[in-house]
Design a protein around this motif. Structure first.
Motif, PDB file in Angstrom:
ATOM      1  N   ALA A 184      -7.858   0.186  -3.074  1.00 13.96           N
ATOM      2  CA  ALA A 184      -8.239  -0.857  -3.559  1.00 13.96           C
ATOM      3  C   ALA A 184      -7.427  -2.108  -3.283  1.00 13.96           C
ATOM      4  O   ALA A 184      -7.544  -3.085  -3.236  1.00 13.96           O
ATOM      5  N   CYS A 185      -5.993  -1.657  -3.675  1.00 13.13           N
ATOM      6  CA  CYS A 185      -5.049  -2.799  -3.234  1.00 13.13           C
ATOM      7  C   CYS A 185      -5.137  -3.141  -1.600  1.00 13.13           C
ATOM      8  O   CYS A 185      -4.890  -4.380  -1.556  1.00 13.13           O
ATOM      9  N   LYS A 186      -5.245  -2.142  -0.976  1.00 13.42           N
ATOM     10  CA  LYS A 186      -5.174  -2.534   0.416  1.00 13.42           C
ATOM     11  C   LYS A 186      -6.339  -3.511   0.796  1.00 13.42           C
ATOM     12  O   LYS A 186      -6.222  -4.566   1.402  1.00 13.42           O
ATOM     13  N   GLU A 187      -7.559  -3.272  -0.024  1.00 11.14           N
ATOM     14  CA  GLU A 187      -8.572  -4.049   0.261  1.00 11.14           C
ATOM     15  C   GLU A 187      -8.406  -5.576  -0.178  1.00 11.14           C
ATOM     16  O   GLU A 187      -8.938  -6.648   0.334  1.00 11.14           O
ATOM     17  N   HIS A 188      -7.654  -5.737  -1.323  1.00 12.13           N
ATOM     18  CA  HIS A 188      -7.422  -6.930  -1.870  1.00 12.13           C
ATOM     19  C   HIS A 188      -6.146  -7.480  -1.342  1.00 12.13           C
ATOM     20  O   HIS A 188      -5.766  -8.736  -1.682  1.00 12.13           O
ATOM     21  N   GLY A 189      -5.560  -7.045  -0.470  1.00 13.89           N
ATOM     22  CA  GLY A 189      -4.192  -7.655   0.475  1.00 13.89           C
ATOM     23  C   GLY A 189      -3.032  -7.410  -0.511  1.00 13.89           C
ATOM     24  O   GLY A 189      -2.156  -8.427  -0.596  1.00 13.89           O
ATOM     25  N   LEU A 190      -2.917  -6.479  -1.288  1.00 13.73           N
ATOM     26  CA  LEU A 190      -1.873  -6.472  -2.312  1.00 13.73           C
ATOM     27  C   LEU A 190      -1.184  -5.195  -2.048  1.00 13.73           C
ATOM     28  O   LEU A 190      -1.770  -3.971  -1.546  1.00 13.73           O
ATOM     29  N   GLU A 191       0.354  -5.306  -2.244  1.00 20.01           N
ATOM     30  CA  GLU A 191       1.154  -3.944  -2.087  1.00 20.01           C
ATOM     31  C   GLU A 191       0.863  -3.416  -3.423  1.00 20.01           C
ATOM     32  O   GLU A 191       0.931  -4.281  -4.431  1.00 20.01           O
ATOM     33  N   CYS A 192       1.191  -2.011  -3.580  1.00 14.02           N
ATOM     34  CA  CYS A 192       1.295  -1.261  -4.769  1.00 14.02           C
ATOM     35  C   CYS A 192       2.318  -0.254  -5.022  1.00 14.02           C
ATOM     36  O   CYS A 192       2.582   0.392  -3.947  1.00 14.02           O
ATOM     37  N   LYS A 193       2.736  -0.112  -5.988  1.00 12.59           N
ATOM     38  CA  LYS A 193       3.419   1.324  -6.291  1.00 12.59           C
ATOM     39  C   LYS A 193       2.959   2.032  -7.320  1.00 12.59           C
ATOM     40  O   LYS A 193       2.654   1.354  -8.508  1.00 12.59           O
ATOM     41  N   CYS A 194       2.736   3.229  -7.295  1.00 16.54           N
ATOM     42  CA  CYS A 194       2.021   4.109  -8.335  1.00 16.54           C
ATOM     43  C   CYS A 194       3.408   4.981  -9.001  1.00 16.54           C
ATOM     44  O   CYS A 194       3.965   5.613  -8.473  1.00 16.54           O
ATOM     45  N   PHE A 195       3.426   4.817 -10.198  1.00 15.06           N
ATOM     46  CA  PHE A 195       4.387   5.742 -11.038  1.00 15.06           C
ATOM     47  C   PHE A 195       3.551   6.456 -12.041  1.00 15.06           C
ATOM     48  O   PHE A 195       3.057   5.820 -12.981  1.00 15.06           O
ATOM     49  N   GLN A 196       3.878   7.782 -12.322  1.00 12.96           N
ATOM     50  CA  GLN A 196       3.607   8.387 -13.624  1.00 12.96           C
ATOM     51  C   GLN A 196       4.486   9.149 -14.155  1.00 12.96           C
ATOM     52  O   GLN A 196       5.683   9.561 -13.800  1.00 12.96           O
TER      53      GLN A 196
END
Ligand code: DQA
Length: 149
Positions: free
Chosen positions: A38-50
């Protein structure tokens, strides 16, 4: 490129195994893939943390200052107990969207209060994993036009 931090709290690492009748069959790894796409589609970078630890979640929020433009957070059970997470979100002042897989307003009484939600620009609950995609879409737009929300 704008950057989102996606934070998941305790027991969400057990998605797919944990009470599947409530939380579904998708695993945490599936969720991460969904969020990254989803982030890629919106042109966003992301980091997932749990993390299963309240302090680790607070540390991650604090460290987001100056590094991330938006936060998507499912604090899981800490939603209903953690003023520390609420304070951390307020302290960094990064626009945050609260996500819950289930509709916390329609479950047990003790899940009705959300402390973290008081620091969030939006809450999405009860839409399953798709709620994370909604949060990402919302934040992308919010970061472009914050005043109109
Ligand atoms: C949850 C709801 C919380 O009440 C619960 O403690 C969770 C998951 C959700 O995504 O529906 O662990 O945040």
């Amino acid at each position: 490129m704008k950057k989102l931090l996606i934070i998941n709290g305790p027991n969400l690492n057990l998605l797919g195994l944990r009470e599947p009748e409530l939380y579904g069959r998708e695993t945490y790894e599936d969720l991460v893939r969904r969020v990254e796409n989803a982030c890629k589609e919106h042109g966003l970078e992301c980091k997932c943390f749990q993390s299963n630890h309240e302090g680790a979640l607070v540390d991650e929020i604090q460290e987001a200052r100056g590094r991330f433009d938006g936060i998507v957070i499912n604090p899981a059970a800490y939603t209903h107990t953690s003023i520390a997470i609420l304070d951390a979100l307020r302290a960094v002042g990064i626009p945050a969207v609260e996500v819950h897989l289930t509709d916390i307003s329609a479950r047990e009484e003790y899940r009705r209060i959300s402390f973290a939600g008081k620091a969030c620009v939006r809450t999405i609950a009860g839409h399953g994993p798709a709620g994370y995609e909604e949060a990402i879409t919302f934040l992308e737009d919010y970061l472009k036009h914050p005043a109109s929300k």
